[in-house]
Design a protein around this motif. Structure first.
Motif, PDB file in Angstrom:
ATOM      1  N   ARG A 201      49.988  53.086  88.099  1.00  7.16           N
ATOM      2  CA  ARG A 201      48.855  52.691  89.178  1.00  7.16           C
ATOM      3  C   ARG A 201      48.002  52.274  88.634  1.00  7.16           C
ATOM      4  NH1 ARG A 201      50.218  53.191  94.822  1.00  7.16           N
ATOM      5  NH2 ARG A 201      49.977  55.623  94.646  1.00  7.16           N
ATOM      6  N   SER A 202      46.652  50.992  88.897  1.00  7.30           N
ATOM      7  CA  SER A 202      45.782  51.075  88.962  1.00  7.30           C
ATOM      8  C   SER A 202      44.556  51.347  90.026  1.00  7.30           C
ATOM      9  CB  SER A 202      45.153  50.023  88.144  1.00  7.30           C
ATOM     10  OG  SER A 202      46.207  48.298  88.875  1.00  7.30           O
ATOM     11  N   SER A 203      45.585  50.737  90.908  1.00  6.53           N
ATOM     12  CA  SER A 203      45.283  50.646  92.101  1.00  6.53           C
ATOM     13  C   SER A 203      45.641  51.727  93.816  1.00  6.53           C
ATOM     14  CB  SER A 203      44.547  49.510  93.094  1.00  6.53           C
ATOM     15  OG  SER A 203      45.972  48.727  93.241  1.00  6.53           O
ATOM     16  N   LEU A 204      45.536  52.007  94.457  1.00  2.84           N
ATOM     17  CA  LEU A 204      46.439  52.989  95.960  1.00  2.84           C
ATOM     18  C   LEU A 204      46.631  51.936  97.069  1.00  2.84           C
ATOM     19  CD1 LEU A 204      44.124  56.052  94.952  1.00  2.84           C
ATOM     20  CD2 LEU A 204      46.476  56.232  93.940  1.00  2.84           C
ATOM     21  N   ALA A 205      46.872  52.963  97.818  1.00  2.17           N
ATOM     22  CA  ALA A 205      47.294  52.148  99.182  1.00  2.17           C
ATOM     23  C   ALA A 205      46.211  52.827  99.708  1.00  2.17           C
ATOM     24  CB  ALA A 205      48.368  52.353  99.418  1.00  2.17           C
ATOM     25  N   ALA A 206      45.309  51.576 101.205  1.00  2.00           N
ATOM     26  CA  ALA A 206      44.298  52.348 102.030  1.00  2.00           C
ATOM     27  C   ALA A 206      44.169  53.569 102.134  1.00  2.00           C
ATOM     28  CB  ALA A 206      44.075  51.267 103.117  1.00  2.00           C
ATOM     29  N   PRO A 207      45.091  53.838 102.972  1.00  2.00           N
ATOM     30  CA  PRO A 207      45.456  55.486 103.177  1.00  2.00           C
ATOM     31  C   PRO A 207      45.277  56.218 101.715  1.00  2.00           C
ATOM     32  CG  PRO A 207      47.163  54.925 104.792  1.00  2.00           C
ATOM     33  CD  PRO A 207      46.499  53.336 102.951  1.00  2.00           C
ATOM     34  N   GLU A 208      45.460  56.369 100.918  1.00  2.00           N
ATOM     35  CA  GLU A 208      45.392  57.345  99.931  1.00  2.00           C
ATOM     36  C   GLU A 208      44.045  57.054  99.381  1.00  2.00           C
ATOM     37  OE1 GLU A 208      48.512  56.835  96.771  1.00  2.00           O
ATOM     38  OE2 GLU A 208      48.756  55.562  97.775  1.00  2.00           O
ATOM     39  N   LEU A 209      43.336  55.736  99.951  1.00  2.00           N
ATOM     40  CA  LEU A 209      42.252  55.983  99.262  1.00  2.00           C
ATOM     41  C   LEU A 209      40.769  56.961 100.114  1.00  2.00           C
ATOM     42  CD1 LEU A 209      40.234  54.577  97.581  1.00  2.00           C
ATOM     43  CD2 LEU A 209      40.147  52.854  98.519  1.00  2.00           C
ATOM     44  N   ARG A 210      41.613  56.306 101.472  1.00  2.00           N
ATOM     45  CA  ARG A 210      40.665  56.872 102.656  1.00  2.00           C
ATOM     46  C   ARG A 210      41.163  58.485 102.241  1.00  2.00           C
ATOM     47  NH1 ARG A 210      42.760  56.124 108.544  1.00  2.00           N
ATOM     48  NH2 ARG A 210      44.342  57.362 107.805  1.00  2.00           N
ATOM     49  N   THR A 211      41.778  58.955 101.676  1.00  2.00           N
ATOM     50  CA  THR A 211      41.747  60.621 101.176  1.00  2.00           C
ATOM     51  C   THR A 211      40.724  60.976 100.292  1.00  2.00           C
ATOM     52  OG1 THR A 211      44.423  60.738 102.146  1.00  2.00           O
ATOM     53  CG2 THR A 211      43.694  62.371 100.989  1.00  2.00           C
ATOM     54  N   ILE A 212      41.335  59.984  99.975  1.00  2.00           N
ATOM     55  CA  ILE A 212      39.990  60.580  97.745  1.00  2.00           C
ATOM     56  C   ILE A 212      38.672  60.231  98.102  1.00  2.00           C
ATOM     57  CG2 ILE A 212      39.414  59.517  95.885  1.00  2.00           C
ATOM     58  CD1 ILE A 212      41.921  58.135  95.453  1.00  2.00           C
ATOM     59  N   TYR A 213      37.984  59.468  99.361  1.00  2.00           N
ATOM     60  CA  TYR A 213      36.630  59.482  99.773  1.00  2.00           C
ATOM     61  C   TYR A 213      36.687  60.917 100.622  1.00  2.00           C
ATOM     62  CZ  TYR A 213      32.901  58.088 102.280  1.00  2.00           C
ATOM     63  OH  TYR A 213      31.805  57.531 103.494  1.00  2.00           O
ATOM     64  N   ALA A 214      37.647  61.048 100.956  1.00  2.00           N
ATOM     65  CA  ALA A 214      37.672  62.431 102.015  1.00  2.00           C
ATOM     66  C   ALA A 214      37.399  63.583 101.172  1.00  2.00           C
ATOM     67  CB  ALA A 214      38.433  63.071 102.881  1.00  2.00           C
ATOM     68  N   ASP A 215      37.743  63.559  99.996  1.00  2.00           N
ATOM     69  CA  ASP A 215      38.363  64.798  98.953  1.00  2.00           C
ATOM     70  C   ASP A 215      36.755  64.328  97.975  1.00  2.00           C
ATOM     71  OD1 ASP A 215      40.970  65.044  99.393  1.00  2.00           O
ATOM     72  OD2 ASP A 215      41.585  64.385  97.910  1.00  2.00           O
ATOM     73  N   VAL A 216      36.647  63.424  98.013  1.00  2.00           N
ATOM     74  CA  VAL A 216      35.199  63.820  97.119  1.00  2.00           C
ATOM     75  C   VAL A 216      33.805  63.733  97.836  1.00  2.00           C
ATOM     76  CG1 VAL A 216      33.235  61.832  96.260  1.00  2.00           C
ATOM     77  CG2 VAL A 216      35.602  61.474  95.311  1.00  2.00           C
ATOM     78  N   LEU A 217      34.088  63.589  99.346  1.00  2.00           N
ATOM     79  CA  LEU A 217      32.853  63.893  99.847  1.00  2.00           C
ATOM     80  C   LEU A 217      33.045  65.434  99.775  1.00  2.00           C
ATOM     81  CD1 LEU A 217      31.069  62.777 102.090  1.00  2.00           C
ATOM     82  CD2 LEU A 217      32.664  62.907 103.733  1.00  2.00           C
ATOM     83  N   ALA A 218      33.842  66.251 100.168  1.00  2.00           N
ATOM     84  CA  ALA A 218      33.969  67.471 100.344  1.00  2.00           C
ATOM     85  C   ALA A 218      34.118  68.335  99.000  1.00  2.00           C
ATOM     86  CB  ALA A 218      35.395  67.618 100.911  1.00  2.00           C
ATOM     87  N   ARG A 219      33.779  67.799  97.246  1.00  2.00           N
ATOM     88  CA  ARG A 219      34.148  67.977  96.658  1.00  2.00           C
ATOM     89  C   ARG A 219      32.753  68.679  95.789  1.00  2.00           C
ATOM     90  NH1 ARG A 219      37.357  67.716  91.644  1.00  2.00           N
ATOM     91  NH2 ARG A 219      36.745  67.334  89.880  1.00  2.00           N
ATOM     92  N   GLU A 220      32.641  70.055  95.012  1.00  2.00           N
ATOM     93  CA  GLU A 220      31.358  70.578  94.792  1.00  2.00           C
ATOM     94  C   GLU A 220      30.890  70.435  93.353  1.00  2.00           C
ATOM     95  OE1 GLU A 220      31.952  75.107  95.073  1.00  2.00           O
ATOM     96  OE2 GLU A 220      32.328  75.063  97.590  1.00  2.00           O
ATOM     97  N   THR A 221      29.734  69.671  93.385  1.00  2.00           N
ATOM     98  CA  THR A 221      29.475  69.642  92.045  1.00  2.00           C
ATOM     99  C   THR A 221      28.333  69.455  91.896  1.00  2.00           C
ATOM    100  OG1 THR A 221      29.201  67.411  90.231  1.00  2.00           O
ATOM    101  CG2 THR A 221      29.684  66.535  92.757  1.00  2.00           C
ATOM    102  N   VAL A 222      27.414  70.282  90.878  1.00  2.00           N
ATOM    103  CA  VAL A 222      26.369  70.272  90.316  1.00  2.00           C
ATOM    104  C   VAL A 222      25.185  68.537  90.085  1.00  2.00           C
ATOM    105  CG1 VAL A 222      24.594  70.578  89.357  1.00  2.00           C
ATOM    106  CG2 VAL A 222      25.926  71.847  89.936  1.00  2.00           C
ATOM    107  N   ASN A 223      26.490  67.029  89.696  1.00  2.00           N
ATOM    108  CA  ASN A 223      26.124  65.834  89.497  1.00  2.00           C
ATOM    109  C   ASN A 223      26.030  65.325  90.633  1.00  2.00           C
ATOM    110  OD1 ASN A 223      25.105  63.357  88.736  1.00  2.00           O
ATOM    111  ND2 ASN A 223      26.644  63.738  87.093  1.00  2.00           N
ATOM    112  N   ILE A 224      25.150  64.862  92.485  1.00  2.00           N
ATOM    113  CA  ILE A 224      25.037  64.078  92.808  1.00  2.00           C
ATOM    114  C   ILE A 224      24.697  63.037  92.717  1.00  2.00           C
ATOM    115  CG2 ILE A 224      24.133  64.314  95.310  1.00  2.00           C
ATOM    116  CD1 ILE A 224      25.283  67.033  95.104  1.00  2.00           C
TER     117      ILE A 224
END
Length: 412
Positions: A201-224
């Protein structure tokens, strides 16, 4: 004094140049990228220069040892040029493992420690036993596929793809050192196993995208920059290139009540100016980036140490893949997800199409980039609030139709 890291960062220029290590030893870099060790010395009244070898075949340590041997000859009254050259030793094989270890060393300062540990563990466990001993320029696509198959056989389909991406990263590094001409890992992907079940699938349901948004927010990465670019693109649902090439001079009133992103016509697919009203969350992302990239032209640069170039073309997509979303989501799919959710929430279709920069061919569509701007500002804030809800708040989240009631004054 030189170091291996400094040498690897040297880039060829229009004319040959030298970088000095000390006591006559220097590295000469030609426009073609060849890096050769040379040494200037004096024997009696004569000044001479001697070629010692090429990097990386001759390492920095070996070059210093060769320099010291020349100095010993001079101290003993022997002309270094008259010294009988030893029989050439067979050229050392540059193995995949040796290059991979240098690749890790070159990048570990930019990686968080946990990520480095995962890279080392995967290479040590799955890759080195199979191809670590093979010359870097002798590794074939077939051998890389065999490595991936061994991982797939454990049921780790996504992991197999990440291992191939890792191998590809090693080959890109090897190419920069002129050790290989091609990257065999770059043609392996079509042969990898597809994820069973629901398919791609090339796109997600909105609740899934919301979960990804939270995951990105919490993701540890040097490349801010990469992390913020992903969040910003989810919040604004613009196209990838529009985020990548965003410049600070395109933003207005970030400290005011009506912050706005004014994307010039030449950067838009439809070649018309596009106005993006910014939510509080989008402004927060920009404020976070301002302390990092505010001195450069691009809002989301390649890296905080490289402000003059924009984020790489596939960097955001690669980050989604690294999060295990290969085959489930694309950056462009954010637009479809946002459009579907906003339509189901019964926002005015014209507002949504205008925000997506889908305009008709009429005069108003061509010239009025500010059309529905006030209404779209409220709509974008509703979307941002939805994405910004934490999973723990899902039960208490305000439903889309209730959100519309909050902005009923915009519906007139």
């Amino acid at each position: 004094m030189l170091s291996d890291l400094k040498i690897r960062k040297l880039k060829p220029e229009a004319e040959a140049f030298r970088v000095f290590d000390g006591e006559g030893l220097y590295l000469e870099v030609t426009p073609s990228g060849t890096r050769s060790w040379r040494m200037d010395y004096r024997f009696g009244a004569r000044r001479s220069s001697m070629a010692l070898g090429r990097y990386p075949a001759m390492s920095l340590r070996e070059a210093r040892e060769a320099r010291d041997a020349v100095k010993d000859d001079i101290a003993a009254g022997r002309d270094p040029r008259q010294r009988k050259a030893p029989a050439p030793a067979p050229e050392a094989v540059v193995t995949f493992r040796s290059v991979a270890e240098r690749w890790i060393e070159n990048n570990e300062t930019a990686w968080v420690p946990e990520y480095t540990k995962r890279i080392v563990a995967r290479l040590t466990g799955d890759v080195f036993p199979a191809i670590g001993h093979i010359a870097i320029d002798g590794v074939t696509a077939k051998q890389i596929i065999a490595v991936a198959r061994s991982v797939e056989d454990r049921g780790a389909i996504d992991m197999a793809r990440r291992v191939v991406q890792m191998i590809s990263g090693v080959f890109v590094f090897a190419a920069s050192e002129e050790l290989v001409q091609v990257n065999p890992a770059s043609i392996v992907t079509p042969a990898l196993a597809k994820r069973p079940g629901k398919g791609r699938r090339s796109s997600l349901a909105a609740p899934e995208l919301r979960t990804i948004y939270a995951d990105v927010l919490a993701r540890e990465t040097v490349n801010i920059s990469l992390k913020c670019a992903l969040r910003f693109t989810m919040l604004t649902f613009v196209r990838t290139a529009e985020t990548r090439f965003a410049t600070w001079d395109e933003f207005d009133a970030l400290d005011g009540d009506e912050p706005l992103w004014r994307i010039p016509a030449e950067r838009m697919k439809m070649r018309r100016e596009h106005l993006v009203p910014l939510s509080r969350q989008a402004v927060a992302v920009l404020n976070e980036m301002r302390s990092i990239s505010g001195r450069g032209p691009f809002v989301f640069p390649l890296h905080e140490m490289d402000l003059g170039r924009p984020l790489a073309k596939n960097a955001m997509l690669g980050e989604l893949y690294a999060m295990g979303l290969s085959g489930r989501a694309t950056v462009h799919g954010f637009r479809h997800t946002a459009s579907t959710w906003l339509n189901e929430a019964e926002f005015n279709r014209d507002w949504i199409e205008m925000q997506l920069a889908h305009v008709d061919g009429g005069v108003r569509g061509v010239y009025n980039s500010a059309q529905y701007l006030r209404q779209r500002r409220g709509m974008m804030q509703v979307w941002a609030d939805f994405l910004d809800q934490r999973e723990s708040q899902a039960e208490e989240a305000v439903a889309p139709h209730d959100k519309i009631e909050m902005f009923r004054d915009l519906l007139g």
